[in-house]
Design an enzyme around this catalytic site. Structure first.
Site, PDB file in Angstrom:
ATOM      1  N   LYS A  44       0.993  -1.371  -0.204  1.00 21.02           N
ATOM      2  CA  LYS A  44      -0.048  -0.049   0.031  1.00 21.02           C
ATOM      3  C   LYS A  44       0.798   1.203  -0.153  1.00 21.02           C
ATOM      4  O   LYS A  44       0.506   2.414   0.049  1.00 21.02           O
ATOM      5  CB  LYS A  44      -0.819   0.012   1.175  1.00 21.02           C
ATOM      6  N   LYS A  46       2.414   2.097   2.395  1.00 19.78           N
ATOM      7  CA  LYS A  46       2.284   3.136   3.810  1.00 19.78           C
ATOM      8  C   LYS A  46       3.088   2.565   4.726  1.00 19.78           C
ATOM      9  O   LYS A  46       3.283   1.166   4.871  1.00 19.78           O
ATOM     10  CB  LYS A  46       0.525   2.805   3.963  1.00 19.78           C
TER      11      LYS A  46
HETATM   12  N1  C2G Z   1     -10.338   6.453   9.372  1.00 16.34           N
HETATM   13  C1  C2G Z   1     -11.448   7.406   9.702  1.00 16.34           C
HETATM   14  N2  C2G Z   1     -11.289   8.598  10.162  1.00 16.34           N
HETATM   15  C2  C2G Z   1      -9.862   8.996  10.473  1.00 16.34           C
HETATM   16  C3  C2G Z   1      -8.767   8.113  10.330  1.00 16.34           C
HETATM   17  C4  C2G Z   1      -9.195   6.783   9.409  1.00 16.34           C
HETATM   18  O1  C2G Z   1     -12.532   7.128   9.478  1.00 16.34           O
HETATM   19  N3  C2G Z   1      -9.835  10.222  10.996  1.00 16.34           N
HETATM   20  C5  C2G Z   1     -10.627   5.301   8.815  1.00 16.34           C
HETATM   21  C6  C2G Z   1     -10.185   5.088   7.526  1.00 16.34           C
HETATM   22  O2  C2G Z   1     -11.034   5.668   6.466  1.00 16.34           O
HETATM   23  C7  C2G Z   1     -10.133   3.817   7.172  1.00 16.34           C
HETATM   24  C8  C2G Z   1      -9.840   3.005   8.502  1.00 16.34           C
HETATM   25  O3  C2G Z   1     -10.050   3.962   9.602  1.00 16.34           O
HETATM   26  O4  C2G Z   1     -11.509   3.058   6.853  1.00 16.34           O
HETATM   27  C9  C2G Z   1      -8.251   2.665   8.913  1.00 16.34           C
HETATM   28  O5  C2G Z   1      -7.631   3.934   8.234  1.00 16.34           O
HETATM   29  P1  C2G Z   1      -6.105   3.612   8.123  1.00 16.34           P
HETATM   30  O6  C2G Z   1      -5.402   2.857   9.193  1.00 16.34           O
HETATM   31  O7  C2G Z   1      -5.526   4.887   7.611  1.00 16.34           O
HETATM   32  O8  C2G Z   1      -6.205   2.264   6.928  1.00 16.34           O
HETATM   33  P2  C2G Z   1      -6.117   2.593   5.441  1.00 16.34           P
HETATM   34  O9  C2G Z   1      -4.618   3.033   4.992  1.00 16.34           O
HETATM   35  O10 C2G Z   1      -7.304   3.503   4.925  1.00 16.34           O
HETATM   36  O11 C2G Z   1      -6.068   1.021   4.823  1.00 16.34           O
HETATM   37  O12 C2G Z   1      -7.936  -2.600   2.155  1.00 16.34           O
HETATM   38  C10 C2G Z   1      -8.349  -1.341   2.926  1.00 16.34           C
HETATM   39  C11 C2G Z   1      -6.969  -0.677   3.684  1.00 16.34           C
HETATM   40  O13 C2G Z   1      -6.385  -1.462   4.204  1.00 16.34           O
HETATM   41  C12 C2G Z   1      -7.547   0.782   4.373  1.00 16.34           C
END
Ligand code: C2G
Length: 134
Positions: A44, A46
């Site tokens: 990803k 990330k």
């Molecule tokens: N999220 C949120 N509000 C935030 C931060 C995150 O609603 N302030 C949500 C994101 O939209 C996501 C989840 O929390 O649905 C996890 O966020 P991340 O840890 O950043 O994960 P991400 O990189 O979006 O990975 O297959 C899907 C991916 O693995 C998602």
């Protein structure tokens, strides 16, 4: 039992993550979280401060979370939905319209949660830089 599913890296947990998890759990009775493995994070593009095992420990301690599974591949979601008999997949609104999720509407309800914009990784990095000598 209505089972809900979500996925994410879930590194340093913020109230925004908690708001999503609380909302997701509120849609059913049992919440499964697919936590991205370190290898999948690399796919990803990330990075996370905490490794997978540490993020799994944190997630399992959150009262809204009933089960943590590893997320290691973009293409595991249909299998996860079917073998866990998932009713609804929940993701934050930053994923709305993504082709990584729209096709899943053929397999379960897909709901996007309006993100709480509470945390900026840029601001966090600036905070660390400003306080590095403390
Ligand atoms: N999220 C949120 N509000 C935030 C931060 C995150 O609603 N302030 C949500 C994101 O939209 C996501 C989840 O929390 O649905 C996890 O966020 P991340 O840890 O950043 O994960 P991400 O990189 O979006 O990975 O297959 C899907 C991916 O693995 C998602």
């Amino acid at each position: 039992m209505k089972k809900i599913l979500t996925y994410g890296t879930f590194d340093l947990i913020t109230p925004g993550h908690i708001a999503l998890l609380k909302y997701a759990k509120g849609l059913g009775d049992y919440l499964i979280v697919g936590v991205s493995t370190d290898e999948f994070n690399a796919i990803k593009h990330k990075c996370s401060y905490l490794n997978y095992e540490q993020r799994k420990i944190v997630m399992e301690a959150i009262k809204y979370v009933d089960e943590v599974i590893p997320e290691s591949d973009w293409n595991q979601k249909v299998d996860d939905i079917q073998k866990n008999n998932i009713d609804t997949l929940v993701m934050g609104s930053d994923w709305e319209g993504s082709d990584k999720f729209t096709y899943l509407e053929d397999y379960c309800h897909v709901v996007f949660f309006q993100r709480v914009s509470d945390f900026s990784s840029t601001n966090f990095r600036n905070f660390i830089a400003d306080h590095k000598d403390e």
